[in-house]
Write a protein that holds these residues in place. Sequence first.
Motif, PDB file in Angstrom:
ATOM      1  N   ASN A  10       0.833  -1.206   0.000  1.00  0.00           N
ATOM      2  CA  ASN A  10       0.000   0.000   0.000  1.00  0.00           C
ATOM      3  C   ASN A  10       0.867   1.256   0.000  1.00  0.00           C
ATOM      4  N   TYR A  11       1.971   1.223   0.734  1.00  0.00           N
ATOM      5  CA  TYR A  11       2.897   2.356   0.760  1.00  0.00           C
ATOM      6  C   TYR A  11       3.432   2.638  -0.649  1.00  0.00           C
ATOM      7  N   TYR A  12       3.725   1.578  -1.382  1.00  0.00           N
ATOM      8  CA  TYR A  12       4.223   1.743  -2.748  1.00  0.00           C
ATOM      9  C   TYR A  12       3.084   1.867  -3.760  1.00  0.00           C
ATOM     10  N   ASP A  13       1.845   1.676  -3.297  1.00  0.00           N
ATOM     11  CA  ASP A  13       0.656   1.731  -4.162  1.00  0.00           C
ATOM     12  C   ASP A  13       0.852   0.845  -5.392  1.00  0.00           C
ATOM     13  N   ALA A  14       1.157  -0.422  -5.116  1.00  0.00           N
ATOM     14  CA  ALA A  14       1.509  -1.337  -6.204  1.00  0.00           C
ATOM     15  C   ALA A  14       1.117  -2.764  -5.830  1.00  0.00           C
ATOM     16  N   VAL A  15       1.027  -3.597  -6.856  1.00  0.00           N
ATOM     17  CA  VAL A  15       0.815  -5.038  -6.681  1.00  0.00           C
ATOM     18  C   VAL A  15       1.813  -5.766  -7.565  1.00  0.00           C
ATOM     19  N   ASP A  16       2.073  -7.018  -7.212  1.00  0.00           N
ATOM     20  CA  ASP A  16       2.777  -7.970  -8.062  1.00  0.00           C
ATOM     21  C   ASP A  16       1.723  -8.968  -8.536  1.00  0.00           C
ATOM     22  N   PHE A  17       2.098  -9.945  -9.345  1.00  0.00           N
ATOM     23  CA  PHE A  17       1.102 -10.867  -9.882  1.00  0.00           C
ATOM     24  C   PHE A  17       0.419 -11.687  -8.782  1.00  0.00           C
ATOM     25  N   ASP A  18       1.214 -12.385  -7.987  1.00  0.00           N
ATOM     26  CA  ASP A  18       0.621 -13.292  -6.998  1.00  0.00           C
ATOM     27  C   ASP A  18      -0.103 -12.540  -5.891  1.00  0.00           C
ATOM     28  N   ASP A  19       0.476 -11.453  -5.417  1.00  0.00           N
ATOM     29  CA  ASP A  19      -0.185 -10.780  -4.294  1.00  0.00           C
ATOM     30  C   ASP A  19      -1.489 -10.116  -4.714  1.00  0.00           C
ATOM     31  N   SER A  20      -1.637  -9.783  -6.002  1.00  0.00           N
ATOM     32  CA  SER A  20      -2.921  -9.230  -6.442  1.00  0.00           C
ATOM     33  C   SER A  20      -4.019 -10.289  -6.348  1.00  0.00           C
ATOM     34  N   VAL A  21      -3.663 -11.548  -6.627  1.00  0.00           N
ATOM     35  CA  VAL A  21      -4.632 -12.637  -6.486  1.00  0.00           C
ATOM     36  C   VAL A  21      -4.920 -12.892  -5.007  1.00  0.00           C
ATOM     37  N   TYR A  22      -3.873 -12.905  -4.196  1.00  0.00           N
ATOM     38  CA  TYR A  22      -4.060 -13.187  -2.774  1.00  0.00           C
ATOM     39  C   TYR A  22      -4.861 -12.086  -2.096  1.00  0.00           C
ATOM     40  N   ARG A  23      -4.592 -10.848  -2.430  1.00  0.00           N
ATOM     41  CA  ARG A  23      -5.338  -9.725  -1.859  1.00  0.00           C
ATOM     42  C   ARG A  23      -6.821  -9.862  -2.203  1.00  0.00           C
ATOM     43  N   THR A  24      -7.112 -10.166  -3.462  1.00  0.00           N
ATOM     44  CA  THR A  24      -8.499 -10.319  -3.886  1.00  0.00           C
ATOM     45  C   THR A  24      -9.159 -11.482  -3.161  1.00  0.00           C
ATOM     46  N   TYR A  25      -8.434 -12.583  -3.040  1.00  0.00           N
ATOM     47  CA  TYR A  25      -8.971 -13.748  -2.331  1.00  0.00           C
ATOM     48  C   TYR A  25      -9.318 -13.398  -0.893  1.00  0.00           C
ATOM     49  N   ARG A  26      -8.399 -12.752  -0.182  1.00  0.00           N
ATOM     50  CA  ARG A  26      -8.639 -12.420   1.220  1.00  0.00           C
ATOM     51  C   ARG A  26      -9.867 -11.533   1.392  1.00  0.00           C
ATOM     52  N   GLU A  27      -9.981 -10.537   0.526  1.00  0.00           N
ATOM     53  CA  GLU A  27     -11.098  -9.603   0.668  1.00  0.00           C
ATOM     54  C   GLU A  27     -12.426 -10.269   0.333  1.00  0.00           C
ATOM     55  N   MET A  28     -12.451 -11.110  -0.701  1.00  0.00           N
ATOM     56  CA  MET A  28     -13.706 -11.769  -1.076  1.00  0.00           C
ATOM     57  C   MET A  28     -14.078 -12.850  -0.061  1.00  0.00           C
ATOM     58  N   GLU A  29     -13.084 -13.528   0.496  1.00  0.00           N
ATOM     59  CA  GLU A  29     -13.396 -14.540   1.496  1.00  0.00           C
ATOM     60  C   GLU A  29     -13.973 -13.896   2.755  1.00  0.00           C
ATOM     61  N   ALA A  30     -13.384 -12.768   3.163  1.00  0.00           N
ATOM     62  CA  ALA A  30     -13.864 -12.086   4.362  1.00  0.00           C
ATOM     63  C   ALA A  30     -15.216 -11.414   4.134  1.00  0.00           C
ATOM     64  N   ASN A  31     -15.480 -11.006   2.901  1.00  0.00           N
ATOM     65  CA  ASN A  31     -16.716 -10.287   2.575  1.00  0.00           C
ATOM     66  C   ASN A  31     -17.326 -10.883   1.312  1.00  0.00           C
ATOM     67  N   PRO A  32     -18.042 -12.005   1.434  1.00  0.00           N
ATOM     68  CA  PRO A  32     -18.565 -12.696   0.248  1.00  0.00           C
ATOM     69  C   PRO A  32     -19.485 -11.844  -0.621  1.00  0.00           C
ATOM     70  N   HIS A  33     -20.057 -10.780  -0.047  1.00  0.00           N
ATOM     71  CA  HIS A  33     -20.919  -9.928  -0.869  1.00  0.00           C
ATOM     72  C   HIS A  33     -20.123  -9.169  -1.934  1.00  0.00           C
ATOM     73  N   HIS A  34     -18.786  -9.191  -1.823  1.00  0.00           N
ATOM     74  CA  HIS A  34     -17.944  -8.548  -2.838  1.00  0.00           C
ATOM     75  C   HIS A  34     -17.687  -9.461  -4.035  1.00  0.00           C
ATOM     76  N   ILE A  35     -18.108 -10.721  -3.952  1.00  0.00           N
ATOM     77  CA  ILE A  35     -17.875 -11.645  -5.071  1.00  0.00           C
ATOM     78  C   ILE A  35     -18.808 -11.268  -6.215  1.00  0.00           C
ATOM     79  N   PRO A  36     -18.278 -10.980  -7.411  1.00  0.00           N
ATOM     80  CA  PRO A  36     -19.134 -10.553  -8.525  1.00  0.00           C
ATOM     81  C   PRO A  36     -20.066 -11.674  -8.979  1.00  0.00           C
TER      82      PRO A  36
END
Length: 541
Positions: A149-175
């Motif tokens: 977040n400090y660098y305001d950036a993602v790499d390939f794998d962490d972009s998937v992991y970040r999305t997974y964590r947020e959708m798992e914690a908040n299933p209403h975010h799953i499209p």
Amino acid sequence: MAHPTDVESELEAAVGRILESPSRKKLVVAGPGAGKTTLFRKLLDAIDGDAAQRLVLTFINALKDDLDRSLGDAATVFTLHGYCQHLLHREADLRNGLSGRFRCYPGLASLIKTDWRWLEQSTAPPFVQLMRDLNCSEEHATFYFGRANYYDAVDFDDSVYRTYREMEANPHHIPGYSLVLIDEFQDFNAMEAAVIDLLAADNPILIAGDDDQALYSQLRGASWDHIRARHASGDYEIFELPFCMRCPEVIVEAVNDIIRAARGLEKLNGRIEKPYRYYDPVKGEDSRRYPHIELVETSVQRNNANYFGQYIEQCVAAMPTEELQRAAANNEPAVLVIGSNPYRAQVEAYLTKAGLYHPPDKSEHSEREIALQFLAEDPESNLGWRIMLACSEETTARDVVVIAAEQHVSLASLIPDSERTAVLGEATEWAAAHAAEHQGEADGQAVPPVAITSYEGAKGRSAPYVFLLGLQSGDLPRKPAEIQDIEICRFLVGLTRTKRKCSILVTRRFGQQFKQRSEFIAWIGPDRLDFKQVDAAYWRG
């Protein structure tokens, strides 16, 4: 009107069962060239509504591009990491600290590992592997995403992991989608498979794959266990596409020979049993014209006696012009050379000199140039300054990063004014020069007649003529007494790229090393092979 043959009726029935099934979770087991893309098209065309509500996911860009050409008008097509970054850009609730303008920087994970070493004064954890295995602790995730977040950036794998964590914690975010199609699922890792499970919870989904083509376990933590587990789970209705519509008969039969031999040696344990049958209505002409796999054995292979390269050059020269043109019109090479090094490198050098192969442009910007690009666009970019610091002396870089973290300030604020002015001036000049370089560049290029790749790089590709290199005992397989399942899969993938004719090139001597044929060649029925010996007399004759 011609009546359908028995195999045509059987194929139509197999596809019909998939199209007509009301199941919301389908798993299609399909071998190489079995018509998955055609099936996907029929599934998409059967659904009314906006194409944006139909999603197709695969795992590498080459496959994504091919699917996009075939299905892009009927669905949105992404690699999984591309899809996750798309969601992060679109959905502020998923970003959790990133701005909507975040960058994808392949190398971010490496920077953050160094930050851990400097800030935590201990050995950095293997962040990417922990994410891929869904084994990342809260401490490690908090540190990683705080720095990202400090660098305001993602790499390939962490972009998937970040999305997974947020959708798992908040299933209403799953499209929500009218249909989700997943291709090449055997090459997904645990993290990626978990994202698919989240999508499958509330969306109709079809997963397609083939554990005999799983090649990426050693490269990105992928595993055929995920498709095998879902096949056995009872959660998915199971379907098969039984026919190969890409390969001539000899290739299909050779594949079945190899699988029988492997199973006889107690290899490929746990594989999903599946039919893989020849389809004469499509491949009859090619099968009759090319009834054998060509086994070419050279007396020697070395740079100054490059018999592999010479033989391929001779074959290309004999091809009719219209055949080369037809392949180019299909957006594919006429010849696909697949192999391991050092054999592949020698052939690449020879065919490049012969003008038959055009190596891809591997010129990449240096890390310093990437930093200049980022700073030209945003002089305050923490990421840009962090990459620039990584190009400098480590002690200086460490001190700036540590002080910025302790004081919660930007990196730019700690760069001396004179240095900051000089770097930003260089960034402006670099951006202007780079823009001028690209003015007037052509958008498209002709498809070259020959493509050269590794066995892993051959995934998603095919060509009328395929040449396999490196099938030497001690190379493939590496240890003949301990043959690995993934080595068998490499051989199967290489063979099944073939649309018309396959040639296996082996040598009796590589440089000063005496060589023997791969044990895999003996797994193919000898009547399927057409042996040809190439030595000095061959070229004189």
